[in-house]
Every structure is written in C-alpha cells, then in structure tokens.
Design an enzyme around this catalytic site. Structure first.
Site, PDB file in Angstrom:
ATOM      1  N   GLU A  53       0.869  -1.190   0.000  1.00  0.00           N
ATOM      2  CA  GLU A  53       0.000   0.000   0.000  1.00  0.00           C
ATOM      3  C   GLU A  53       0.896   1.227   0.000  1.00  0.00           C
ATOM      4  O   GLU A  53       1.615   1.475   0.961  1.00  0.00           O
ATOM      5  CB  GLU A  53      -0.909   0.017   1.248  1.00  0.00           C
ATOM      6  CG  GLU A  53      -1.675   1.340   1.356  1.00  0.00           C
ATOM      7  CD  GLU A  53      -2.573   1.460   2.610  1.00  0.00           C
ATOM      8  OE1 GLU A  53      -2.847   0.444   3.265  1.00  0.00           O
ATOM      9  OE2 GLU A  53      -2.971   2.602   2.911  1.00  0.00           O
ATOM     10  N   ARG A  57       0.389  10.374   0.754  1.00  0.00           N
ATOM     11  CA  ARG A  57       0.553  11.337   1.856  1.00  0.00           C
ATOM     12  C   ARG A  57       1.690  12.308   1.626  1.00  0.00           C
ATOM     13  O   ARG A  57       1.926  13.175   2.463  1.00  0.00           O
ATOM     14  CB  ARG A  57       0.848  10.587   3.162  1.00  0.00           C
ATOM     15  CG  ARG A  57      -0.332   9.819   3.654  1.00  0.00           C
ATOM     16  CD  ARG A  57      -0.056   9.125   4.969  1.00  0.00           C
ATOM     17  NE  ARG A  57      -1.013   8.043   5.092  1.00  0.00           N
ATOM     18  CZ  ARG A  57      -1.031   7.152   6.044  1.00  0.00           C
ATOM     19  NH1 ARG A  57      -0.135   7.212   7.016  1.00  0.00           N
ATOM     20  NH2 ARG A  57      -1.935   6.205   6.058  1.00  0.00           N
ATOM     21  N   LYS A 141     -11.295  -1.812   5.432  1.00  0.00           N
ATOM     22  CA  LYS A 141     -10.165  -1.570   6.316  1.00  0.00           C
ATOM     23  C   LYS A 141     -10.761  -1.202   7.670  1.00  0.00           C
ATOM     24  O   LYS A 141     -11.729  -0.438   7.723  1.00  0.00           O
ATOM     25  CB  LYS A 141      -9.387  -0.410   5.701  1.00  0.00           C
ATOM     26  CG  LYS A 141      -8.158   0.043   6.388  1.00  0.00           C
ATOM     27  CD  LYS A 141      -7.308   0.812   5.366  1.00  0.00           C
ATOM     28  CE  LYS A 141      -6.193   1.569   6.042  1.00  0.00           C
ATOM     29  NZ  LYS A 141      -5.000   1.715   5.235  1.00  0.00           N
TER      30      LYS A 141
END
Ligand code: 3PG
Length: 221
Positions: A53, A57, A141
């Site tokens: 993943e 960011r 998630k």
C-alpha cells in the site's frame, strides 16, 4: 459496454480476492523521496511481502508508485490514503491494482462503486460499515484498529455483520499481527512497522527485508 453495478461489484470482489492471496501482510508505505521507492519495494518483496500500500501522503507518492509499478513487477501495488474521488482516479491512472481509504465518505463510496478497480474503504463504526456494505464493499479496512477498540471491537462487529471481512491497520505490529489474523473475519493486516520512516530515510534496505521476513514468520500457520 457499460457494466451494471452488480456486475462491477462481482468483478471487483473477485479481483480483490485474487489480490489478497498475496497477503496476509500489507506494508503501509510512506515515501518522501522517489529514489527510495524501487529499492524499498525490492527489499519488501525480497522479505516475502508483495502486496503493498503506497499512501498518497507525500508529494513523492504518485511518482514513487509509478516507479514501483514499472520496475518491480513482483510487487502488487495498491494506493492508500485515497480521500476523494479525484484520488481514486489518480490511483486508477497510475495503474494501481487496488485502492484503500482510511474512511468512507458518501462521494468516495459512490465513485468507487462505479469503478472496476477493487477498493477497500475504511470503517471504524457499525454505521460506517453499513454504508460500505450498502455500496457492495464487503471487505473493509478497520482503521485505526487499535485505537478504535482493537480485537474486542472486531469480534463484536462479527455478530451483526457476519458477511464483512476486515483488513485492520493502525497500531498493528510484529507482536500483535498474529492475534488479529487469528480472527475468522480478518483477511489481511496492514501497517508501517515493516518499513518505518526512520529505516527508509536511512536507506536500511537489508533491515527492512529482515523486518519483512520476521513479519512473515510471525504469522505463519
Ligand atoms: C494506515 O494508514 O493504515 C496507518 O497509517 C498505518 O498505521 P501504523 O503506522 O500504525 O502501522
């Protein structure tokens, strides 16, 4: 030909199930420098972790993901920290195999339910899970996993939502990954513990490979 939402959901679920076979540990990766992307991905793959993943960011995130997709074919690249429909489109254009979000806004669920790319929305409450399920997302998630109630919370959610499958992230590490994976509704666990920022900044690739190998061993059987 435009596919109807049920077909899309079925094909997304199938693709996701295939991807998750490369789990059950998903390194959550934050890259500050594009030049670290390929060596980091190779270090993780060498340690036995292929399902990645890459979080959106940092300014380097998109180019880093593109570099890994091009140069590390063994890596199965997902884009994380997808917060808006625009981020989802960026992930698709980058060639990501799947996308993840820490949350599940109505806009994002709507956009993801119209896309062929597998998507794992984030939930921390029963109501958020209900919204994800209503849009056809059964694998979610659970974030922030430890802070949002930990293993007891996930056990409690199994009662009313036996169909839901979870990828907990947020506070998972080498010590507790196995306990999470022992739950029958947990299909994968994610976390940054295998590739912390300090190791990436130090370009400590061998150390990251060791952490990945230890993670794999810690959840065996
Ligand atoms: C995530 O986005 O899943 C988390 O930032 C990972 O959490 P961790 O850093 O506690 O592993």
């Amino acid at each position: 030909m435009t596919q109807n939402p049920t077909d899309l959901s079925g094909s997304r679920n199938k693709k996701l199930a295939d991807l998750l076979r490369h789990g059950p540990i998903v390194p959550v990766i934050t890259l500050e420098r594009v030049e670290d992307a390929v060596p980091l991905a190779r270090a993780l793959v060498a340690g036995g972790l292929r399902l990645l993943e890459i979080t959106l960011r940092t300014p380097a995130a998109a180019d880093s993901a593109a570099a890994i997709i091009q140069d590390v074919p063994e890596a199965v690249v997902g884009i994380g920290t997808v917060l808006t429909p625009n981020d989802l489109e960026r992930a698709r254009k980058l060639g990501a195999r799947y996308a993840l979000s820490p949350g599940a806004t109505p806009d994002l669920l709507e956009a993801a339910s119209e896309s062929e790319m597998p998507f794992i929305p984030g939930i921390a409450t029963a109501s958020e899970l209900m919204a994800a399920l209503a849009h056809g997302f059964q694998t979610v998630k659970f974030f922030p996993a430890v802070a949002a109630g930990g293993i007891p919370a996930l056990k409690a959610l199994a009662g009313p939502f036996p169909q839901a499958r979870f990828c907990p992230t947020g506070g998972i590490d080498e010590k507790n990954a196995r306990d999470w994976l022992a739950l029958s509704n947990v299909v994968a666990v994610g976390g940054s513990w295998v590739c912390p920022t300090s190791d990436i900044r130090a370009q400590a690739w061998d150390e990251i490979t060791s952490k990945a190998q230890r993670a794999v061993v810690s959840v065996k059987d």
